[in-house]
Design an enzyme around this catalytic site. Sequence first.
Site, short mmCIF file in Angstrom:
data_model
loop_
_atom_site.label_atom_id
_atom_site.label_comp_id
_atom_site.label_asym_id
_atom_site.label_seq_id
_atom_site.Cartn_x
_atom_site.Cartn_y
_atom_site.Cartn_z
N TRP A 41 51.45 65.79 13.04
CA TRP A 41 52.63 66.37 13.69
C TRP A 41 53.63 66.93 12.68
CZ3 TRP A 41 51.96 68.12 18.22
CH2 TRP A 41 51.05 67.49 19.07
N ASP A 93 61.86 64.12 14.20
CA ASP A 93 61.01 64.19 15.40
C ASP A 93 60.75 62.75 15.82
OD1 ASP A 93 59.04 64.32 17.29
OD2 ASP A 93 57.66 65.56 16.12
N LYS A 122 56.37 59.96 26.57
CA LYS A 122 55.86 58.69 26.02
C LYS A 122 56.79 57.54 26.43
CE LYS A 122 54.09 61.72 22.57
NZ LYS A 122 52.68 61.81 22.85
N1 PMP Z 1 55.66 65.48 17.83
C1 PMP Z 1 54.99 64.32 18.02
C2 PMP Z 1 55.23 63.18 17.07
C3 PMP Z 1 54.11 64.19 19.09
O1 PMP Z 1 53.44 63.05 19.28
C4 PMP Z 1 53.93 65.28 19.98
C5 PMP Z 1 53.02 65.20 21.17
N2 PMP Z 1 52.09 64.22 21.20
C6 PMP Z 1 54.63 66.45 19.74
C7 PMP Z 1 55.50 66.51 18.66
C8 PMP Z 1 54.48 67.66 20.61
O2 PMP Z 1 55.06 67.40 21.85
P1 PMP Z 1 54.88 68.43 23.05
O3 PMP Z 1 53.43 68.42 23.42
O4 PMP Z 1 55.76 67.87 24.13
O5 PMP Z 1 55.33 69.76 22.57
#
Ligand code: PMP
Length: 378
Positions: free
Chosen positions: A120, A190, A214
């Site tokens: 991520w 994040d 989550k």
């Molecule tokens: N950052 C992290 C740490 C994530 O776990 C996720 C999704 N699993 C995201 C960003 C992306 O989120 P989204 O799919 O809502 O754009």
Amino acid sequence: MKATETQAAADTPVPYGTARRVYYFGAGPAMLPDAVVRELQQELPDYRGIGISILEMNHRSDTFQKITEQAEADLRGLMLIPDEYAVLFLHGGAALQFAMAPLNLLGDRSSANYVNTGYWSVRAMREAERLCSVHVAADAGACGYQGIPPREQWQLDKAGAYLHYTVNETIGGVEFHWLPDPQGLPLVADMTSMILSRPVDVPRHALIYAAAQKNLGIAGLTLVIVRRDVLHDVPADTPSMLDYREHIRARSLLNTPPVFAWYVAAKMLTWLKEQGGIAAMAARNQHKAGILYELLDGSGLYRNQVERACRSWMNVPFRLAEQRLETVFLQQATAAGFVGLAGHRSVGGIRASLYNAMPEAGVHALAEFMREFERTRA
Ligand code: PMP
């Protein structure tokens, strides 16, 4: 059964209490607390006697405004968010924040610092690279993303606009249990897969973002917490939907918001308060994760290679000795009512996500299943 009978059966509401619920270990969208799902069901056809459901409700109605005001007040109380921070409830997922953070914070700077702790972080960097040059202040890639480089080794570009880190790597299971020092730069986090799972020091951050699916409910909503004074240099030609200041001015109602997801978040926040707040959640989450890590460390079959100090309380990834065994494990786990345990498609293996809604009983039951699986293979 005849077609008319099938229709009649479909029309008969199934009381939630009789539905079969499994322990769902998926990484997101993730399990909701039973009490919340039950309440959603109860309020669905007719929200508190007004004759329509929340699904049909106008986002500028008094009823919805009460829900959103309560949600913001609850969030501020739970996370101890000071007044100089704005709280936004937006669309677009955390992935949109990968772009909105640099768009709003770069100002006249042409670079930003990122800590690379895994999948991520890399996704956040790739997006930022479209807008500025990315300086990797610390890179866990060299250790195979099994830990976080010690802070003495970090090298920040002081000319960068901010320092970004991913507090919990949802796929790799690597989590910061300490606060990075941005050396005077704005700190951007994040928090998608750990928000509300343990206390965080909001005032040490300039910007926090988290998708909701989550720990804060369902997909479609993204939480942004931003200190207003870092938004002094947003380019005037920034499209309004990408400009935090516009969203602040419009109180997150610049356009039609994700009404249902926002309402679910409000329910989750009420539930969290009832659970004793974030400190109580943190104690539970640490304990739940500890049950699995202890089992993994004592096992000859399962292994988790993340450095102990950086192990995630939310996502516990692990491998079995052979891929064939992992397939059998997943099949048998699903049959036994432990669902959603397959690792992310990019890495495979197994991953147990233990967000706030996962009861301790679910973790004990999974651990028992894992011990039994190992015993039968010994
Ligand atoms: N950052 C992290 C740490 C994530 O776990 C996720 C999704 N699993 C995201 C960003 C992306 O989120 P989204 O799919 O809502 O754009």
